[in-house]
Scaffold this motif. Sequence first.
Motif, PDB file in Angstrom:
ATOM      1  N   ASP A 178      16.593  15.441  -3.712  1.00 34.48           N
ATOM      2  CA  ASP A 178      17.797  15.878  -4.436  1.00 34.48           C
ATOM      3  C   ASP A 178      18.370  17.157  -3.833  1.00 34.48           C
ATOM      4  O   ASP A 178      19.592  17.292  -3.674  1.00 34.48           O
ATOM      5  CB  ASP A 178      17.469  16.095  -5.918  1.00 34.48           C
ATOM      6  N   ASP A 179      17.489  18.104  -3.495  1.00 35.13           N
ATOM      7  CA  ASP A 179      17.963  19.349  -2.895  1.00 35.13           C
ATOM      8  C   ASP A 179      18.560  19.113  -1.513  1.00 35.13           C
ATOM      9  O   ASP A 179      19.549  19.751  -1.130  1.00 35.13           O
ATOM     10  CB  ASP A 179      16.830  20.369  -2.812  1.00 35.13           C
ATOM     11  N   ASP A 218      20.066  16.431  -0.614  1.00 36.50           N
ATOM     12  CA  ASP A 218      21.385  15.825  -0.860  1.00 36.50           C
ATOM     13  C   ASP A 218      22.429  16.891  -1.174  1.00 36.50           C
ATOM     14  O   ASP A 218      23.580  16.820  -0.720  1.00 36.50           O
ATOM     15  CB  ASP A 218      21.298  14.823  -2.010  1.00 36.50           C
ATOM     16  N   ILE A 219      22.024  17.904  -1.962  1.00 39.56           N
ATOM     17  CA  ILE A 219      22.952  18.993  -2.289  1.00 39.56           C
ATOM     18  C   ILE A 219      23.357  19.745  -1.023  1.00 39.56           C
ATOM     19  O   ILE A 219      24.527  20.089  -0.831  1.00 39.56           O
ATOM     20  CB  ILE A 219      22.314  19.952  -3.317  1.00 39.56           C
ATOM     21  N   THR A 221      25.867  17.561   0.895  1.00 35.10           N
ATOM     22  CA  THR A 221      27.155  17.279   0.245  1.00 35.10           C
ATOM     23  C   THR A 221      27.922  18.529  -0.172  1.00 35.10           C
ATOM     24  O   THR A 221      29.154  18.511  -0.206  1.00 35.10           O
ATOM     25  CB  THR A 221      26.939  16.397  -1.001  1.00 35.10           C
ATOM     26  N   GLU A 222      27.195  19.638  -0.478  1.00 32.64           N
ATOM     27  CA  GLU A 222      27.871  20.801  -1.034  1.00 32.64           C
ATOM     28  C   GLU A 222      27.714  22.082  -0.214  1.00 32.64           C
ATOM     29  O   GLU A 222      28.481  23.025  -0.394  1.00 32.64           O
ATOM     30  CB  GLU A 222      27.368  21.061  -2.463  1.00 32.64           C
ATOM     31  N   ARG A 280      26.833  29.611  -0.122  1.00 28.11           N
ATOM     32  CA  ARG A 280      26.980  28.313  -0.784  1.00 28.11           C
ATOM     33  C   ARG A 280      25.677  27.884  -1.466  1.00 28.11           C
ATOM     34  O   ARG A 280      25.715  27.240  -2.519  1.00 28.11           O
ATOM     35  CB  ARG A 280      27.404  27.263   0.237  1.00 28.11           C
ATOM     36  N   THR A 293      25.378  26.961  -5.489  1.00 22.35           N
ATOM     37  CA  THR A 293      24.907  25.645  -5.946  1.00 22.35           C
ATOM     38  C   THR A 293      23.527  25.706  -6.604  1.00 22.35           C
ATOM     39  O   THR A 293      23.054  24.706  -7.133  1.00 22.35           O
ATOM     40  CB  THR A 293      24.845  24.653  -4.767  1.00 22.35           C
ATOM     41  N   VAL A 323      20.565  26.174  -5.148  1.00 23.02           N
ATOM     42  CA  VAL A 323      19.398  25.759  -4.346  1.00 23.02           C
ATOM     43  C   VAL A 323      18.757  26.930  -3.615  1.00 23.02           C
ATOM     44  O   VAL A 323      17.663  26.785  -3.057  1.00 23.02           O
ATOM     45  CB  VAL A 323      19.773  24.659  -3.330  1.00 23.02           C
TER      46      VAL A 323
END
Length: 680
Positions: A278-279, A281-282, A285-286, A331, A335, A337
């Motif tokens: 999940d991290d 993916d962040i 994507t972000e 960033r 987000t 992370v």
Amino acid sequence: FEKKDLDLYLPVGIKIDETMPNSTMTEKLEAFHSSEELKDHFADKIKELFLGPIQDFQEMEYLKEEYMSSSSSVEKENLKRRIQQIENTMNEDERFLYCESIYRELPVPTEEYIQERVDNISKLPSVLQAMYKRRSSLPEDADLRLAIELDHYDPQIQLLEQVPNLTPLSEEQRQDAIKAFNSLSLGARANFASGLGVKPSSTSEGGDEYYDTEQVITKLTGTSELQDKPLKELMNAANAAADAKEYDNDIEVIDRSRWIFELIPASGRLENFKPTDDDMDILYTEVFGKKTFAPSSKPERVGGGYYVRGVNRFGDDESANDECMAAIQERMESTGVAERLQIFYLLDPAPATDEEIETGDDLRPLLYVTANDPSIMYNPAKPLTKGLVTASALFSTLLFGIGSCGLNNDLMDQLQTTVESGGTDISMITDPALTIALSIIGIQVAHEVAHGVIAFRDKIKLGVPNLIPSIQLGLTGAITSFQSPPKNLKSMFDFALAGPLAGFLASLVLLSTGLGITSSIDLAQQTQLPVLPIELLRSSTLIGGLVETTLGSGALLSPTPETALLPLHPLAIAGVAGLYSNALALLPLGHTDGGRIATAMFGRRGAYLVKSFTTLLLAAVGLFGLDNANIFLLYILFASIWQRELDAPAYNEVDELDLTRGLIAIATLVLVAVTLVPVL
């Protein structure tokens, strides 16, 4: 049974049933296995079942060694393809069962399927029916229907039997185990649970036994005694086990990981952790993108985390890499992370392939993504341990001062006279000893303050300095660990150099002052000073030159230099100890200040090579009697045990140092050389 095997077994089994109708099943099985018709068949079967996998393993290990030693990307790709072919063959032959999950979804056998199997197997000779049941560890008189169910669910049962090797289980793995057990038929569940010694929780009117699933899984894992352990510790162990399996099954991961294990310390990669999917993916994507860093491929699994290859979108300017990392960090914080992930911009630790060298693409920057846990990453030693070591360093520093006084026979005679006369004034020992000890500590304070100034400028968080004792010098120095990474190699260089240079300056001031006082007093007063061995003073060209310049050209001459002593003012003695300790700190070993400078100058691979060469050189100097003061061997021992690894990375380790810093580093090397090379 395979058809070709069954064609051989049927005639023998029928013959045994006809000729041995009253024999026990054990006797029939012995007759079957010893029959002349099947002797060669069983020998070939053993070779196929055991020698085949061994040969495959041997070939695969050989290919892996070739892969790891190859410097050609083309050759590696061919070797990898052959390794995968062998692995696929082994999986197709079902010699080894491998599954990503404990739960394996199998079709539920229909009543028609089971009945058909019962009818067909019942037609076989009794000895073959017994063999079929024994495959599932059932006695020959067991229900044939149960044997068929166990045969069908064998892949799932094999996975369940591996659960004890996976403990402690993550919650996801535990749920998979529960799901796997419940997927078995009632008979298979009863057989599996009873084999663990679990008693049925209830029995139906038809005689079916039901088992408590939680009790079965707890019994299977044996985790009841682990429940009191911290969840974090259990998860760390589970992640480490998962990582180990991943390394064992992917030659590319193994190959990449060995270089990062060699060049980046465990404190910088948190081996028992890795970023979650999940991290990641962040990040993709972000965090990453057109305005920061554009990935060119999927993340590549590596020890402690992932590699991400791509392009820095800030361009090729001198400050582009720092700006990119600052934007990524910003960033990450927005987000959320940043609390869980740490990212470093590094040159690929693996050596360039032949093809990359030919094309000039041997410098390959990448992002290394790892978990972020400062409590583990930057605090490997416990506070109590640090406190005890620091206390011992303070004590050893005081002992060094006392020892310098104790070597002066005149001072010891005065002390003995005072004690015998019942006096209490021992200031002839305590005053110079305390002056030496406090001055040495003052030099180290100057060293640490200089570190702190650079850390404040570059916003680097530091741990509390941990003083290290020394037998010869009182104080070896201090270990000052990062609590957060420097922003780049220039920052790491400045931080590492500032401390020893400040220590050098303070030591030179004290040594010059002390030598000046020593030369200004008469011989009678000099007899009341603490002393140092002339051999220690002659072990440094810088120190020996300053002593002879101030006290006279013959100050270090003696017919017996091994035992000769020279009286010096306490400040001079502290200056001598400070010069040695700060020069030693600049040796390129592990994560000492010198090791950090070497990393900033030569990169991690270059620093590793320089460290290895320096260690061998100093060990040879000490072992072959060229180190008369016996300083190097003990320092090498200290650095090899407590500071052997390179330091954790800076955020940006792609940019090289500028020319000015390079020249300063060369000048510093000359200073270290004249301090540690003896008077010729």
